[in-house]
Scaffold this motif. Structure first.
Motif, short mmCIF file in Angstrom:
data_model
loop_
_atom_site.label_atom_id
_atom_site.label_comp_id
_atom_site.label_asym_id
_atom_site.label_seq_id
_atom_site.Cartn_x
_atom_site.Cartn_y
_atom_site.Cartn_z
N THR A 1 22.54 55.52 89.83
CA THR A 1 23.42 54.52 90.43
C THR A 1 22.83 53.13 90.19
O THR A 1 21.62 52.96 90.05
CB THR A 1 23.60 54.75 91.93
OG1 THR A 1 22.31 54.85 92.56
CG2 THR A 1 24.37 56.04 92.19
N GLY A 2 23.71 52.11 90.17
CA GLY A 2 23.25 50.76 89.87
C GLY A 2 22.88 50.63 88.41
O GLY A 2 23.25 51.46 87.57
N GLU A 3 22.12 49.60 88.07
CA GLU A 3 21.72 49.38 86.69
C GLU A 3 20.23 49.15 86.53
O GLU A 3 19.76 48.79 85.45
CB GLU A 3 22.52 48.21 86.12
CG GLU A 3 23.99 48.52 86.04
CD GLU A 3 24.79 47.42 85.36
OE1 GLU A 3 24.21 46.74 84.51
OE2 GLU A 3 25.96 47.27 85.71
N THR A 4 19.48 49.40 87.59
CA THR A 4 18.03 49.28 87.51
C THR A 4 17.48 50.47 86.74
O THR A 4 17.94 51.60 86.90
CB THR A 4 17.42 49.26 88.92
OG1 THR A 4 17.95 48.14 89.63
CG2 THR A 4 15.91 49.17 88.85
N GLY A 5 16.48 50.22 85.89
CA GLY A 5 15.82 51.31 85.18
C GLY A 5 16.66 51.91 84.08
O GLY A 5 16.52 53.10 83.78
N ILE A 6 17.51 51.11 83.46
CA ILE A 6 18.37 51.60 82.36
C ILE A 6 18.20 50.67 81.17
O ILE A 6 18.22 49.44 81.32
CB ILE A 6 19.84 51.64 82.78
CG1 ILE A 6 20.02 52.51 84.02
CG2 ILE A 6 20.72 52.16 81.64
CD1 ILE A 6 21.39 52.37 84.65
N ARG A 7 18.02 51.25 79.99
CA ARG A 7 17.95 50.47 78.75
C ARG A 7 19.03 50.95 77.80
O ARG A 7 19.18 52.14 77.56
CB ARG A 7 16.58 50.61 78.07
CG ARG A 7 15.46 49.95 78.81
CD ARG A 7 14.22 49.75 77.94
NE ARG A 7 13.72 50.97 77.35
CZ ARG A 7 12.43 51.16 77.01
NH1 ARG A 7 11.54 50.20 77.26
NH2 ARG A 7 12.05 52.27 76.44
N VAL A 8 19.79 50.00 77.26
CA VAL A 8 20.83 50.30 76.28
C VAL A 8 20.43 49.67 74.96
O VAL A 8 19.94 48.55 74.91
CB VAL A 8 22.19 49.74 76.75
CG1 VAL A 8 23.26 49.96 75.69
CG2 VAL A 8 22.61 50.40 78.06
#
Length: 428
Positions: free
Chosen positions: A170-177
């Protein structure tokens, strides 16, 4: 009081337009940016780097800016672990779940970046802390690029596949695109290089597609063909059947109509009642596809019709004879349908999704709806060829964001035979 966040961009961010796009996003959303560090790659292989502070008037505005930047490959400079929230029930995702793009993605779990397996757009990300035994372990081992060992892993799941207790990001913390970048060398399959034009030299483009097709097969890759009835109507049936027979097609995705008219051509020499060679309309020709459906139903299905000699030529015949997997996804307008047609929409989606995840190259031939369905399941790194006489169809499919796509506005009846001639020329 203003709030800020430090983000980083890495890669070929100048010539891909990534950096310019990110600057524009910040300004368009009423934010401000301050570039703290900027290193320019000075060779074809050297990457560039930009570190900047993004400022907004309030947390809500900053969050919206960071969200858009994230979709374009800008990542926080101080990564934290992703937020995981258990699903409360089957098919119920937590509020604020992260909805994926089709670009390669990683999530951070216990300080480790995990690649998200089976990436596709509009899905949730589920993290598994460690391999489970039984079905779950077998599922992971079946993934194309599943990591070794028994450590944590992450995968995409469509919403109807969410199970109670799944740990959803959930959310967008800790995500790399990692969005596609424009390569610095010219090639047929390259981000923002395929384009859509009816005026490009088609012979040259088809030759390059044929070369790429041969290369994929030589490297042990899999080719998926997504075909519409126009392939049969325009007389390209025999050429596609040749490619299947010679081993250049590993999977076929189509609709009930494609298979019906392919078999109708075998049984009656017509496609939707028209003779594909003379273009005449034989007496009672409009009934041929209904007769065809009835005959295949009576046989028990397409493999059974081939086995008893009812069908002895065409694309479906070659698929059966050469063990090429085919998925026929039904629609509300289908006649019959054939026994092999999957009429449950979710079951059909899942079958198409399995093919898409296995494909290294996809050729979409004059079928908008099936091509969009398959295209939505593909990662942006899969090679895609889209051919249609309607430029709007090609544009719609290429705009989905493939990193390696070629679009051709041309008659599929010309494209497929020419492609087959190029591909098979070196074998003769």
């Amino acid at each position: 009081m203003s709030v800020s966040r430090v983000v980083e961009l890495e890669g070929h961010i100048i010539d891909s337009g990534m950096m310019q796009a990110c600057f524009g996003i910040v300004m368009d959303l009423d934010g401000a940016f301050d570039v703290e560090e900027f290193r320019v790659g000075r060779s074809k292989t050297e990457e560039s780097y930009c570190r900047m502070t993004v400022t907004a008037e309030d947390p809500v505005t900053l969050q919206s800016i960071v969200h858009e930047l994230h979709q374009h490959g800008a990542n926080p400079a101080d990564p934290q672990d992703a937020h995981l929230t258990p699903a409360s029930a089957d098919r119920v995702v937590p509020e604020g779940f992260y909805s994926t793009t089709n670009h390669p993605t990683e999530v951070r779990f216990e300080g480790e970046w995990l690649p998200v397996e089976r990436i596709e757009m509009d899905c949730a990300v589920v993290v598994h802390p460690a391999d489970e035994g039984g079905d779950r372990g077998a599922e992971r081992s079946a993934l194309n690029h599943a990591p070794d060992g028994e450590g944590p892993w992450a995968e995409t799941k469509v919403l109807n596949a969410i199970e109670a207790g799944d740990l959803v990001v959930t959310g967008e913390t800790g995500i790399r695109v990692h969005p596609p970048e424009r390569p610095r060398e010219k090639r047929a399959f390259g981000f923002m290089q395929g384009g859509v034009s009816a005026e490009r030299p088609s012979e040259s483009t088809i030759s390059q597609i044929a070369e790429e097709l041969r290369r994929v097969k030589a490297d042990g890759g899999k080719v998926l063909v997504v075909a519409g009835p126009a392939v049969i109507h325009t007389g390209a049936r025999e050429a596609l059947a040749r490619l299947v027979r010679e081993g250049y097609v590993d999977m076929l995705s189509a609709g009930n109509g494609f298979a019906v008219h392919d078999i109708e051509r075998d049984r009656y020499g017509t496609s939707l009642g028209m003779d594909t060679e003379t273009l005449d309309h034989p007496r009672k020709g409009h009934k041929h596809h209904i007769y065809t459906i009835s005959e295949v139903i009576r046989a028990g299905g397409i493999p059974e019709a081939v086995a008893e000699g009812l069908v002895d030529s065409g694309v479906m015949y070659e698929c059966v004879e050469n063990d090429v997997e085919f998925v026929l996804a039904g629609s509300i307008r289908d006649d019959g349908p054939l026994p092999d047609t999957i009429t449950d929409a979710i079951e059909a989606q899942n079958a198409l999704r399995r093919q898409a995840h296995e494909a290294d190259m996809v050729m979409m031939l004059s079928t908008l709806l099936h091509s969009v369905a398959v295209g939505n399941c593909l990662p942006s790194t899969t090679r895609v060829v889209c051919v249609d006489i309607n430029p709007a169809t090609v544009t719609q499919l290429l705009d989905r964001g493939s990193a390696q796509a070629v679009g051709m506005v041309t008659d599929v009846g010309t494209f497929v035979p020419t492609l087959a001639d190029y591909v098979l020329a070196e074998e003769s």
